[in-house]
Design an enzyme around this catalytic site. Structure first.
Site, short mmCIF file in Angstrom:
data_model
loop_
_atom_site.label_atom_id
_atom_site.label_comp_id
_atom_site.label_asym_id
_atom_site.label_seq_id
_atom_site.Cartn_x
_atom_site.Cartn_y
_atom_site.Cartn_z
CB CYS A 54 70.40 35.02 17.13
SG CYS A 54 69.90 35.98 15.70
CD GLU A 56 69.58 36.93 21.25
OE1 GLU A 56 69.36 38.15 21.31
OE2 GLU A 56 70.26 36.40 20.33
#
Length: 130
Positions: A54, A56
């Site tokens: 991801c 993040e």
């Protein structure tokens, strides 16, 4: 508030680099640490979906790889596919590991308004061994 807009814009820009041939769901993230350093990341998918990274976690990994020693204080997340794009469960746990207790999660809502939430709001009672 101006810093939050800067971070959202960085997340928007890096979302263009996302590798999302399977989901077509591009995400960018900009992570500001207590040192003042900002690191960006985008999602990178894999045909074996569980190996996808991801945005993040990519931004946080970039910080760690660059030698960052302070805590994450702000994380902006942007997806052109969805307004108010919040982190998945795995990313929330990563945030709990690397963020300060007052960390802010910055999202973009309708009409480009800035939404600020705390880590505690999006992930109450996070798992910790401390």
């Amino acid at each position: 508030m101006e810093q939050n807009k800067i971070l959202i814009n960085k997340a928007k820009e890096v979302s263009k680099n996302a590798y999302a041939p399977y989901s077509k769901f591009k995400v960018g993230a900009a992570a500001e640490f207590e040192s003042g350093n900002i690191y960006t990341g985008c999602n990178v998918e894999n045909a074996s979906y569980g190996l996808t990274v991801c945005a993040e976690r990519n931004a946080i990994s970039s910080a760690i790889a660059s030698g960052e020693k302070t805590k994450l204080k702000k994380l902006a997340i942007f997806s052109p596919n969805q307004k108010k794009c919040v982190p998945c469960g795995a990313c929330r746990q990563w945030l709990a590991e690397f963020a300060c207790s007052s960390a802010e999660i910055i999202l973009e809502g309708e009409n480009e308004e800035i939404i600020v939430m705390t880590l505690e709001e999006i992930f109450p009672n996070a798992f910790s061994i401390n």
